[in-house]
Design an enzyme around this catalytic site. Structure first.
Site, PDB file in Angstrom:
ATOM      1  N   GLY A  11      27.859   0.933 -20.837  1.00 30.43           N
ATOM      2  CA  GLY A  11      26.628   0.570 -21.552  1.00 30.43           C
ATOM      3  C   GLY A  11      25.380   0.894 -20.756  1.00 30.43           C
ATOM      4  O   GLY A  11      24.385   0.162 -20.806  1.00 30.43           O
ATOM      5  N   GLY A  15      25.822   5.436 -22.675  1.00 29.33           N
ATOM      6  CA  GLY A  15      26.640   4.649 -23.597  1.00 29.33           C
ATOM      7  C   GLY A  15      25.807   3.976 -24.678  1.00 29.33           C
ATOM      8  O   GLY A  15      26.196   3.954 -25.859  1.00 29.33           O
ATOM      9  N   SER A 251      12.309   6.662  -4.153  1.00 29.85           N
ATOM     10  CA  SER A 251      12.318   7.669  -5.211  1.00 29.85           C
ATOM     11  C   SER A 251      11.459   8.899  -4.897  1.00 29.85           C
ATOM     12  O   SER A 251      10.442   8.818  -4.197  1.00 29.85           O
ATOM     13  CB  SER A 251      11.807   7.008  -6.498  1.00 29.85           C
ATOM     14  OG  SER A 251      11.460   7.969  -7.445  1.00 29.85           O
ATOM     15  N   ARG A 298      16.190  18.730  -4.194  1.00 25.82           N
ATOM     16  CA  ARG A 298      16.761  17.750  -3.262  1.00 25.82           C
ATOM     17  C   ARG A 298      17.699  18.354  -2.233  1.00 25.82           C
ATOM     18  O   ARG A 298      17.705  17.952  -1.079  1.00 25.82           O
ATOM     19  CB  ARG A 298      17.503  16.687  -4.065  1.00 25.82           C
ATOM     20  CG  ARG A 298      16.535  15.852  -4.831  1.00 25.82           C
ATOM     21  CD  ARG A 298      17.211  14.882  -5.741  1.00 25.82           C
ATOM     22  NE  ARG A 298      16.179  14.104  -6.400  1.00 25.82           N
ATOM     23  CZ  ARG A 298      16.422  13.174  -7.300  1.00 25.82           C
ATOM     24  NH1 ARG A 298      17.656  12.910  -7.664  1.00 25.82           N
ATOM     25  NH2 ARG A 298      15.433  12.500  -7.836  1.00 25.82           N
ATOM     26  N   SER A 419      18.395  13.437 -14.948  1.00 27.13           N
ATOM     27  CA  SER A 419      19.621  12.705 -15.296  1.00 27.13           C
ATOM     28  C   SER A 419      19.366  11.754 -16.462  1.00 27.13           C
ATOM     29  O   SER A 419      20.176  11.666 -17.391  1.00 27.13           O
ATOM     30  CB  SER A 419      20.149  11.920 -14.102  1.00 27.13           C
ATOM     31  OG  SER A 419      21.225  11.123 -14.526  1.00 27.13           O
TER      32      SER A 419
HETATM   33  C1  LIG Z   1      18.388   4.269  -7.194  1.00 31.10           C
HETATM   34  C2  LIG Z   1      18.492   5.356  -8.239  1.00 31.10           C
HETATM   35  C3  LIG Z   1      17.367   5.804  -8.901  1.00 31.10           C
HETATM   36  C4  LIG Z   1      17.462   6.792  -9.871  1.00 31.10           C
HETATM   37  N1  LIG Z   1      16.323   7.235 -10.496  1.00 31.10           N
HETATM   38  C5  LIG Z   1      16.428   8.202 -11.427  1.00 31.10           C
HETATM   39  C6  LIG Z   1      15.259   8.685 -12.105  1.00 31.10           C
HETATM   40  O1  LIG Z   1      14.154   8.218 -11.880  1.00 31.10           O
HETATM   41  N2  LIG Z   1      15.411   9.669 -13.020  1.00 31.10           N
HETATM   42  C7  LIG Z   1      16.628  10.213 -13.320  1.00 31.10           C
HETATM   43  O2  LIG Z   1      16.697  11.095 -14.180  1.00 31.10           O
HETATM   44  N3  LIG Z   1      17.747   9.751 -12.703  1.00 31.10           N
HETATM   45  C8  LIG Z   1      17.675   8.767 -11.785  1.00 31.10           C
HETATM   46  N4  LIG Z   1      18.811   8.323 -11.164  1.00 31.10           N
HETATM   47  C9  LIG Z   1      20.126   8.729 -11.689  1.00 31.10           C
HETATM   48  C10 LIG Z   1      20.409   7.928 -12.971  1.00 31.10           C
HETATM   49  O3  LIG Z   1      19.938   6.613 -12.815  1.00 31.10           O
HETATM   50  C11 LIG Z   1      21.884   7.857 -13.318  1.00 31.10           C
HETATM   51  O4  LIG Z   1      22.467   9.116 -13.210  1.00 31.10           O
HETATM   52  C12 LIG Z   1      22.043   7.375 -14.765  1.00 31.10           C
HETATM   53  O5  LIG Z   1      21.337   6.177 -14.956  1.00 31.10           O
HETATM   54  C13 LIG Z   1      23.520   7.177 -15.112  1.00 31.10           C
HETATM   55  O6  LIG Z   1      23.580   6.609 -16.398  1.00 31.10           O
HETATM   56  P1  LIG Z   1      24.952   6.494 -17.173  1.00 31.10           P
HETATM   57  O7  LIG Z   1      24.663   5.903 -18.493  1.00 31.10           O
HETATM   58  O8  LIG Z   1      25.693   7.758 -17.124  1.00 31.10           O
HETATM   59  O9  LIG Z   1      25.813   5.469 -16.301  1.00 31.10           O
HETATM   60  P2  LIG Z   1      25.476   4.014 -15.739  1.00 31.10           P
HETATM   61  O10 LIG Z   1      24.106   3.572 -16.002  1.00 31.10           O
HETATM   62  O11 LIG Z   1      25.974   4.016 -14.327  1.00 31.10           O
HETATM   63  O12 LIG Z   1      26.408   3.082 -16.602  1.00 31.10           O
HETATM   64  C14 LIG Z   1      27.812   3.103 -16.443  1.00 31.10           C
HETATM   65  C15 LIG Z   1      28.398   2.069 -17.389  1.00 31.10           C
HETATM   66  O13 LIG Z   1      29.809   2.183 -17.360  1.00 31.10           O
HETATM   67  C16 LIG Z   1      30.393   0.910 -17.183  1.00 31.10           C
HETATM   68  N5  LIG Z   1      31.685   1.111 -16.496  1.00 31.10           N
HETATM   69  C17 LIG Z   1      31.925   1.796 -15.363  1.00 31.10           C
HETATM   70  N6  LIG Z   1      33.238   1.742 -15.058  1.00 31.10           N
HETATM   71  C18 LIG Z   1      33.829   1.024 -16.047  1.00 31.10           C
HETATM   72  C19 LIG Z   1      35.148   0.579 -16.300  1.00 31.10           C
HETATM   73  N7  LIG Z   1      36.170   0.861 -15.479  1.00 31.10           N
HETATM   74  N8  LIG Z   1      35.377  -0.175 -17.395  1.00 31.10           N
HETATM   75  C20 LIG Z   1      34.376  -0.527 -18.237  1.00 31.10           C
HETATM   76  N9  LIG Z   1      33.095  -0.128 -18.037  1.00 31.10           N
HETATM   77  C21 LIG Z   1      32.838   0.617 -16.960  1.00 31.10           C
HETATM   78  C22 LIG Z   1      29.378   0.114 -16.397  1.00 31.10           C
HETATM   79  O14 LIG Z   1      29.541  -1.262 -16.604  1.00 31.10           O
HETATM   80  C23 LIG Z   1      28.075   0.630 -17.028  1.00 31.10           C
HETATM   81  O15 LIG Z   1      27.787  -0.087 -18.202  1.00 31.10           O
HETATM   82  C24 LIG Z   1      18.718   7.351 -10.167  1.00 31.10           C
HETATM   83  C25 LIG Z   1      19.855   6.929  -9.489  1.00 31.10           C
HETATM   84  C26 LIG Z   1      19.743   5.948  -8.505  1.00 31.10           C
HETATM   85  C27 LIG Z   1      20.958   5.569  -7.725  1.00 31.10           C
END
Ligand SMILES: Cc1cc2nc3c(=O)[nH]c(=O)nc-3n(C[C@H](O)[C@H](O)[C@H](O)COP(=O)(O)OP(=O)(O)OC[C@H]3O[C@@H](n4cnc5c(N)ncnc54)[C@H](O)[C@@H]3O)c2cc1C
Length: 667
Positions: A11, A15, A251, A298, A419
């Site tokens: 989520g 998601g 950042s 980067r 991202s």
């Molecule tokens: C500190 C930081 C700052 C960042 N800033 C930026 C930015 O400014 N701009 C940018 O473009 N990117 C940025 N990024 C990268 C970006 O934040 C992430 O790549 C992006 O938010 C990932 O989103 P996602 O929805 O793919 O996964 P996530 O937000 O990581 O969500 C993963 C979901 O999967 C669930 N999950 C995981 N494993 C399981 C499991 N086994 N069973 C059930 N649920 C599970 C978790 O509970 C969660 O809900 C940053 C990253 C970091 C670390």
């Protein structure tokens, strides 16, 4: 046919976007997440989200240039059609998020404010202070709650995805998950399953990522037969705050708002940085890359910082590697308005006000460009066919991957602020195709799959019970995790060497063996975090192995993957003829390396759990690869030779020539 039901695992931004879109299209969704969705790792994102905008258009920017910057930034390793589609969708996505209520920063005239990020010369990044991820996530969460009230979405928070359930034909029919409070198991039948489970930074121990980013879900899908693409490409962010417990991001927006990276020219200069005159400082990024300055991509900034500290001995501190990141010249009011969130983090953990004193920073593991291999269907205009069930589908029919856990958009290096865009884009864009794919399943097959769910449940219950009773083992999972993290950080981050990678692979196998003897200290069957962590540690080894093997086999330098033994040489000659000869040789070698290595790495899990690596060609049909120099001082001759070769070969595909941006594409 009954209304399809889709299971979304995760989520975060990806998601939630998919869930919102599926619900809008009338589909019922089960949304499973390890943590409350508002606590997903996306909440940590700071700096912003990229898209072309009216300001940058006035300066000659376009969707094509965003596409070009992303491909060039990724060192040409991404398939180009999905990236083009994403760049084309950028403006619509930022407008949508604006309408959903994201409080983007505004200019005094009321327009969305934009900042510059790495790897581009345009101010393409929209931001909400320095808490952009949180604002985006909360807006999407609000929409998903709306659908929850309507009865289209059912949320399962604090649930762990354990395995996809595949039928005899290999199609995904749902999943087995576990309630992390009661520790009960449940089967989730579904017409399609979408994994949106984020990155796997935890296998490096300390990183900028949240503690739930273990990669467990992806590893479980991989072991069930899903392929993993480009695993060896791990992003190390140039600017993080070193900490004993965790590495916290500073950042890229700090540099986007004018932050300058420097070191004193005298090694370990003991003076207060404010007392060191300009003439005694080295602004090494600005000196080497005057065109992009502190905002080179980067991978390059990280290598330069690493190099100046380790090879040139100019680390600010003697006993700890770090350089200065200086914002003290920017007015306090601007800093508070645009960067408040991240400066507070620095102040809180370092006890120093970064508005007054330069920060001390060093690179840290941050993001995984690799992820589950996913498919796409290319359209006649070079983008994607909207509504195709192939888009974002893994090699397992009915199983999709989106967001950071797929490998599709960022190639060998991700550009900052791309991202959040790829997460929201892949979530929104895949939904119609997922629905179209649901029809392919058929009701009969779904009924037959109940036997599969029963055996899946039994298998997972058995695994769980076996771990719970292991109270007498001689290994500690937290200790093993630390050893794995230290090993991976040492050998598979900024600089990679074959002998170390080979030795590390053997060491990971031995850690995995020791993991089988892990004891759990908590044998209770209620909110047992000890068992959950031990399981997810076990899931890290297959991913660590595919990262190491992919890195070992890839004998070149591309984006974040850097092996000194295969680095391209600098041009040393001063004599014009000799310089020309060196540049010609450089381009010959670049062409040979592109022919040999411009390929996606695809890892399949072998029968014993070892990765079987193969390679797939990359679709470069829209833009031919070119040397990635970013205006490096001394690289002019190479640029010149390369352009002459391209002119002689008549290179510059039709799509490129047709683009209004083509003239300026080679930055
Ligand atoms: C500190 C930081 C700052 C960042 N800033 C930026 C930015 O400014 N701009 C940018 O473009 N990117 C940025 N990024 C990268 C970006 O934040 C992430 O790549 C992006 O938010 C990932 O989103 P996602 O929805 O793919 O996964 P996530 O937000 O990581 O969500 C993963 C979901 O999967 C669930 N999950 C995981 N494993 C399981 C499991 N086994 N069973 C059930 N649920 C599970 C978790 O509970 C969660 O809900 C940053 C990253 C970091 C670390």
């Amino acid at each position: 046919m009954a209304q399809p039901r889709v299971l979304v695992i995760g989520g975060g931004l990806a998601g939630l976007s998919a869930t919102m879109r599926l619900a809008e299209l009338g589909i019922n969704v089960d949304l499973v997440s390890l943590v409350p969705v508002k606590r997903s790792h996306s909440v940590c994102a700071q700096g912003g989200i990229n898209s072309v905008n009216s300001l940058t258009r006035q300066q000659g920017d376009s969707e094509w240039k965003h596409f070009d910057d992303t491909i060039y930034g990724g060192d040409f390793l991404q398939h180009q059609p999905p990236v083009k589609e994403m760049a084309d969708w950028g403006p619509r996505i930022v407008d949508l998020m604006d309408r959903l209520g994201v409080p983007f920063n505004r200019t005094p005239e009321g327009f969305r404010d934009q900042r510059r990020f790495g790897g581009t010369l345009f101010k393409r990044t929209a931001f909400a202070g320095a808490t952009t991820g949180q604002q985006l996530l909360y807006s999407l969460d609000e929409q998903v709650r709306r659908w929850e009230v309507e009865g289209k979405v059912k949320k399962w928070e604090f649930w762990d995805f354990l395995e996809p359930v595949l039928d005899d034909a290999g199609r995904c029919r749902g999943a087995i998950c576990q309630d992390l409070v009661t520790m009960q198991f449940r089967a989730f039948p579904a017409d399609a399953v979408i994994l949106a489970t984020g990155g796997c930074g935890l296998l490096y121990g300390r990183s900028t990522m949240s503690m739930v980013c273990t990669g467990s879900a992806v590893s479980r899908a991989y072991r069930a037969g899903a392929w993993y693409g480009n695993g060896e490409f791990i992003q190390v962010h140039p600017t993080a705050i070193p900490g004993a417990d965790k590495l916290r991001l500073m950042s890229e927006s700090a540099r986007g708002e004018g932050g300058r990276v420097w070191v004193p020219k005298t090694p370990h200069d003991p003076r207060d940085p404010r007392d060191i005159p300009e003439s005694e400082r080295s602004y090494f990024l600005e000196e080497r890359y005057p065109k992009y300055g502190n905002l080179v991509p980067r991978d390059i900034a990280t290598r330069e910082i690493f190099d100046i500290c380790t090879n040139e001995g100019l680390s600010v501190e003697k006993d700890r590697l770090c350089v200065y990141l200086d914002l003290t010249h920017v007015p306090r009011e601007t800093l508070d308005r645009k960067l408040g969130g991240i400066l507070e983090i620095y102040e809180k953990f370092q006890g120093v006000d970064p508005r007054v004193v330069p920060m001390k920073i060093f690179p840290a593991v941050h993001y995984s460009m690799g992820g589950l291999w996913v498919d796409y269907e290319k359209s006649s205009s070079g983008g994607l066919v909207e509504g195709s069930p192939r888009n974002q589908q893994t090699n397992i029919p009915g199983l999709y991957a989106i967001g950071e856990c797929d490998y599709q958009y960022h190639g060998a290096n991700r550009l900052g602020a791309n991202s959040l865009l790829s997460c929201i884009f892949s979530g929104l864009f895949c939904a119609p195709g997922v629905i179209a794919g649901c029809d392919a399943g058929g009701k009969k097959a779904a009924e037959e799959s109940s036997r599969l769910f029963e055996s899946g449940l039994r298998r997972e219950e058995e695994r769980h019970r076996a771990l719970l009773v292991r109270t007498a083992g001689d290994e500690n999972p937290y200790d093993l995790h630390q050893q794995l993290g230290n090993l991976m950080t040492r050998v598979a981050t900024v600089v990679r060497r074959n002998e170390q990678l080979a030795a590390a692979y053997a060491e990971v196998c031995s850690l995995e063996e020791r993991w089988r003897r892990c004891a759990v200290s908590d044998s209770g069957n209620w909110t047992n975090q000890n068992v959950v962590f031990t399981k997810s540690l076990g899931d890290m080894f297959p991913l660590a192995k595919l990262i190491l093997k992919g890195a070992l086999q890839r004998d070149e330098c591309r984006g974040a993957h850097y092996k000194p033994d295969f680095a391209m040489p600098d041009i040393h000659a001063t004599d014009p003829a000799e310089k020309r000869r060196e540049a010609e040789a450089w381009c010959d070698r670049f062409e040979a390396s592109t022919r040999r290595w411009l390929k996606s790495t695809v890892a399949k899990c072998g029968p014993e759990g070892e990765p079987e690596i193969s390679y797939q060609d990359v679709d470069t049909s829209l833009m031919p690869p070119r040397p990635r120099l970013y205006g490096l001082v001394g690289g002019e001759e190479i640029e010149e030779v390369w352009k002459e070769r391209q002119r002689a070969a008549g290179v510059g595909g039709d799509a490129q020539k047709g683009s209004p941006a083509y003239a300026g594409a080679t930055s």
